[in-house]
Motif scaffolding. Sequence first.
Motif, PDB file in Angstrom:
ATOM      1  N   ALA A 105      -7.754  23.195  26.384  1.00 35.17           N
ATOM      2  CA  ALA A 105      -7.685  23.915  25.110  1.00 35.17           C
ATOM      3  C   ALA A 105      -8.611  23.294  24.074  1.00 35.17           C
ATOM      4  CB  ALA A 105      -6.242  23.930  24.595  1.00 35.17           C
ATOM      5  N   VAL A 106      -8.614  21.966  23.994  1.00 34.52           N
ATOM      6  CA  VAL A 106      -9.508  21.282  23.052  1.00 34.52           C
ATOM      7  C   VAL A 106     -10.965  21.558  23.404  1.00 34.52           C
ATOM      8  CG1 VAL A 106     -10.339  19.003  22.326  1.00 34.52           C
ATOM      9  CG2 VAL A 106      -7.883  19.480  22.401  1.00 34.52           C
ATOM     10  N   ALA A 107     -11.288  21.435  24.694  1.00 32.21           N
ATOM     11  CA  ALA A 107     -12.669  21.637  25.138  1.00 32.21           C
ATOM     12  C   ALA A 107     -13.155  23.044  24.833  1.00 32.21           C
ATOM     13  CB  ALA A 107     -12.776  21.357  26.640  1.00 32.21           C
ATOM     14  N   VAL A 108     -12.346  24.041  25.121  1.00 25.85           N
ATOM     15  CA  VAL A 108     -12.754  25.429  24.904  1.00 25.85           C
ATOM     16  C   VAL A 108     -12.874  25.735  23.411  1.00 25.85           C
ATOM     17  CG1 VAL A 108     -12.140  27.839  25.284  1.00 25.85           C
ATOM     18  CG2 VAL A 108     -11.783  26.173  27.104  1.00 25.85           C
ATOM     19  N   PRO A 120     -11.504  28.601  16.378  1.00 26.83           N
ATOM     20  CA  PRO A 120     -10.128  28.855  16.808  1.00 26.83           C
ATOM     21  C   PRO A 120      -9.252  27.627  16.618  1.00 26.83           C
ATOM     22  CG  PRO A 120     -11.524  28.461  18.714  1.00 26.83           C
ATOM     23  CD  PRO A 120     -12.425  28.452  17.517  1.00 26.83           C
ATOM     24  N   ARG A 121      -7.961  27.841  16.604  1.00 28.13           N
ATOM     25  CA  ARG A 121      -6.974  26.777  16.551  1.00 28.13           C
ATOM     26  C   ARG A 121      -6.099  26.850  17.807  1.00 28.13           C
ATOM     27  NH1 ARG A 121     -10.137  24.939  13.898  1.00 28.13           N
ATOM     28  NH2 ARG A 121     -10.139  24.492  11.661  1.00 28.13           N
ATOM     29  N   VAL A 122      -5.520  25.712  18.165  1.00 27.46           N
ATOM     30  CA  VAL A 122      -4.761  25.645  19.411  1.00 27.46           C
ATOM     31  C   VAL A 122      -3.268  25.782  19.138  1.00 27.46           C
ATOM     32  CG1 VAL A 122      -6.496  24.313  20.656  1.00 27.46           C
ATOM     33  CG2 VAL A 122      -4.767  23.100  19.344  1.00 27.46           C
ATOM     34  N   LYS A 123      -2.617  26.605  19.923  1.00 24.13           N
ATOM     35  CA  LYS A 123      -1.164  26.790  19.866  1.00 24.13           C
ATOM     36  C   LYS A 123      -0.579  26.203  21.142  1.00 24.13           C
ATOM     37  CE  LYS A 123       0.833  30.908  20.505  1.00 24.13           C
ATOM     38  NZ  LYS A 123       1.926  30.794  21.512  1.00 24.13           N
ATOM     39  N   TRP A 124       0.341  25.285  20.987  1.00 22.33           N
ATOM     40  CA  TRP A 124       0.945  24.614  22.138  1.00 22.33           C
ATOM     41  C   TRP A 124       1.668  25.627  23.018  1.00 22.33           C
ATOM     42  CZ3 TRP A 124       5.533  23.618  24.616  1.00 22.33           C
ATOM     43  CH2 TRP A 124       5.602  22.458  25.384  1.00 22.33           C
ATOM     44  N   PRO A 125       1.473  25.585  24.342  1.00 20.17           N
ATOM     45  CA  PRO A 125       0.586  24.646  25.025  1.00 20.17           C
ATOM     46  C   PRO A 125      -0.760  25.222  25.459  1.00 20.17           C
ATOM     47  CG  PRO A 125       2.096  25.596  26.605  1.00 20.17           C
ATOM     48  CD  PRO A 125       2.397  26.259  25.280  1.00 20.17           C
ATOM     49  N   ASN A 126      -0.947  26.554  25.409  1.00 19.47           N
ATOM     50  CA  ASN A 126      -2.075  27.093  26.196  1.00 19.47           C
ATOM     51  C   ASN A 126      -2.826  28.262  25.573  1.00 19.47           C
ATOM     52  OD1 ASN A 126       0.144  28.824  26.510  1.00 19.47           O
ATOM     53  ND2 ASN A 126      -0.520  29.472  28.536  1.00 19.47           N
ATOM     54  N   ASP A 127      -2.756  28.447  24.257  1.00 17.91           N
ATOM     55  CA  ASP A 127      -3.450  29.575  23.639  1.00 17.91           C
ATOM     56  C   ASP A 127      -4.393  29.093  22.541  1.00 17.91           C
ATOM     57  OD1 ASP A 127      -2.177  31.471  25.181  1.00 17.91           O
ATOM     58  OD2 ASP A 127      -0.576  31.827  23.721  1.00 17.91           O
ATOM     59  N   GLY A 132      -3.900  33.550  13.628  1.00 19.18           N
ATOM     60  CA  GLY A 132      -2.689  34.007  14.289  1.00 19.18           C
ATOM     61  C   GLY A 132      -2.892  35.001  15.404  1.00 19.18           C
ATOM     62  N   ARG A 133      -4.136  35.409  15.669  1.00 18.76           N
ATOM     63  CA  ARG A 133      -4.397  36.392  16.719  1.00 18.76           C
ATOM     64  C   ARG A 133      -5.001  35.705  17.936  1.00 18.76           C
ATOM     65  NH1 ARG A 133      -4.592  39.036  11.947  1.00 18.76           N
ATOM     66  NH2 ARG A 133      -3.733  41.146  11.921  1.00 18.76           N
ATOM     67  N   LYS A 134      -4.580  36.146  19.095  1.00 16.91           N
ATOM     68  CA  LYS A 134      -4.946  35.459  20.333  1.00 16.91           C
ATOM     69  C   LYS A 134      -6.371  35.789  20.763  1.00 16.91           C
ATOM     70  CE  LYS A 134      -3.122  34.476  24.943  1.00 16.91           C
ATOM     71  NZ  LYS A 134      -1.923  34.604  25.799  1.00 16.91           N
ATOM     72  N   LEU A 135      -7.148  34.734  20.908  1.00 18.84           N
ATOM     73  CA  LEU A 135      -8.540  34.843  21.334  1.00 18.84           C
ATOM     74  C   LEU A 135      -8.715  34.460  22.791  1.00 18.84           C
ATOM     75  CD1 LEU A 135     -11.613  35.120  20.516  1.00 18.84           C
ATOM     76  CD2 LEU A 135     -11.526  32.659  20.049  1.00 18.84           C
ATOM     77  N   CYS A 136      -7.922  33.490  23.249  1.00 12.41           N
ATOM     78  CA  CYS A 136      -8.141  32.917  24.574  1.00 12.41           C
ATOM     79  C   CYS A 136      -6.814  32.403  25.124  1.00 12.41           C
ATOM     80  CB  CYS A 136      -9.155  31.773  24.478  1.00 12.41           C
ATOM     81  SG  CYS A 136      -9.488  30.900  26.028  1.00 12.41           S
ATOM     82  N   GLY A 137      -6.630  32.591  26.418  1.00 13.19           N
ATOM     83  CA  GLY A 137      -5.472  32.037  27.109  1.00 13.19           C
ATOM     84  C   GLY A 137      -5.919  31.138  28.248  1.00 13.19           C
ATOM     85  N   ASP A 217      -5.652  13.184  19.570  1.00 13.82           N
ATOM     86  CA  ASP A 217      -6.244  13.158  18.234  1.00 13.82           C
ATOM     87  C   ASP A 217      -6.985  14.466  17.933  1.00 13.82           C
ATOM     88  OD1 ASP A 217      -5.274  10.614  17.877  1.00 13.82           O
ATOM     89  OD2 ASP A 217      -7.171   9.609  18.335  1.00 13.82           O
ATOM     90  N   ALA A 218      -7.770  14.943  18.911  1.00  8.64           N
ATOM     91  CA  ALA A 218      -8.514  16.180  18.719  1.00  8.64           C
ATOM     92  C   ALA A 218      -7.581  17.378  18.655  1.00  8.64           C
ATOM     93  CB  ALA A 218      -9.538  16.355  19.845  1.00  8.64           C
ATOM     94  N   TRP A 219      -6.555  17.378  19.507  1.00  7.32           N
ATOM     95  CA  TRP A 219      -5.602  18.493  19.528  1.00  7.32           C
ATOM     96  C   TRP A 219      -4.886  18.613  18.190  1.00  7.32           C
ATOM     97  CZ3 TRP A 219      -0.738  20.145  18.789  1.00  7.32           C
ATOM     98  CH2 TRP A 219      -0.352  21.337  19.410  1.00  7.32           C
ATOM     99  N   VAL A 220      -4.451  17.480  17.651  1.00  3.87           N
ATOM    100  CA  VAL A 220      -3.766  17.494  16.351  1.00  3.87           C
ATOM    101  C   VAL A 220      -4.680  18.065  15.272  1.00  3.87           C
ATOM    102  CG1 VAL A 220      -2.839  16.009  14.536  1.00  3.87           C
ATOM    103  CG2 VAL A 220      -2.153  15.645  16.917  1.00  3.87           C
ATOM    104  N   ARG A 221      -5.947  17.683  15.308  1.00  2.00           N
ATOM    105  CA  ARG A 221      -6.905  18.180  14.323  1.00  2.00           C
ATOM    106  C   ARG A 221      -7.083  19.693  14.425  1.00  2.00           C
ATOM    107  NH1 ARG A 221     -12.037  18.878  15.510  1.00  2.00           N
ATOM    108  NH2 ARG A 221     -11.944  17.370  17.228  1.00  2.00           N
ATOM    109  N   LEU A 222      -6.996  20.238  15.631  1.00  2.00           N
ATOM    110  CA  LEU A 222      -7.228  21.658  15.865  1.00  2.00           C
ATOM    111  C   LEU A 222      -5.950  22.495  15.857  1.00  2.00           C
ATOM    112  CD1 LEU A 222      -9.796  21.280  18.794  1.00  2.00           C
ATOM    113  CD2 LEU A 222     -10.310  22.206  16.528  1.00  2.00           C
TER     114      LEU A 222
END
Length: 277
Positions: A105-108, A120-127, A132-137, A217-222
């Motif tokens: 998720a961080v890499a993408v 984009p922002r990451v929603k735990w665990p995989n979106d 608020g709209r889904k771009l990638c799964g 660290d990156a996930w928290v930022r995103l």
Amino acid sequence: MTALPFPPVSAADLVRLPKVERRQGTIGRTVFHLAEVDSTNRLMGGLARDGALPGTVVVADHQVAGRGKGERPWFSRPGEGLCLSILLSPKRPIEEVPQLTLVIAVAVAEAITRATGVQPRVKWPNDLLVDGRKLCGILCELLSSADGDVHHVIAGIGLNTGLSVDDFPGSLQAIGTSLAIESGRAIDRFAVLPVLLDHLEAWVELWEREGFAPVRDAWVRLSCTLGKDITLESEGTRCHGVAVDLGIDGSLSIRDESGEVHHFHYGETRLSSAIAG
């Protein structure tokens, strides 16, 4: 992650994808391209059974039976998205393999921003979401040997690139988005692909070498999850509260209305304060 069976595969329709050029690295050294497939994850399972090497990628113009979390169908239109699966053999202890979804998720997310400017922002665990709209799964599945050992992970990524609002079915128009919608311009998905593979290579190698700390660290930022009022469902359990932390093991901590903190390694989250996919 779920275990994936080994389906039969026909290689007759596989062609090398000449538009992807990789100067170095493993991920994407071999890329196969199909016009249409039921599921790139299912096809990759067959290729793995037949001896495909880690780093092999399958890209399809269209999936007719693509799957998201919980076996829900993944909507796509021919040529309007990146539907791909990557074969990985993670060099981490088996109990850490579920972290790979967060690594990807961080890499993408970073690759999308680098290639298109969309953030984009990451929603735990995989979106991945935008406003608020889904771009990638992302869907990671385990390939296990007969004795239960994990020897490969298939990482499936579904990224909406060229869809317009009207392309989405009515039920998804308010909750789905694409790179074209968010950027306001046409997006060449095959220009995004090599950037995505570069970032995947870098982040997977970092995770394998240093563990989850730099990924966290990156996930928290995103993140668009932490600090938000959410509902999480996991194996029949529902928890409502505020997402307060991402653990060093990739688990999500939620403080419920009574103040008790719960820790989850698996599950599905829904944001209460935003539209969520």
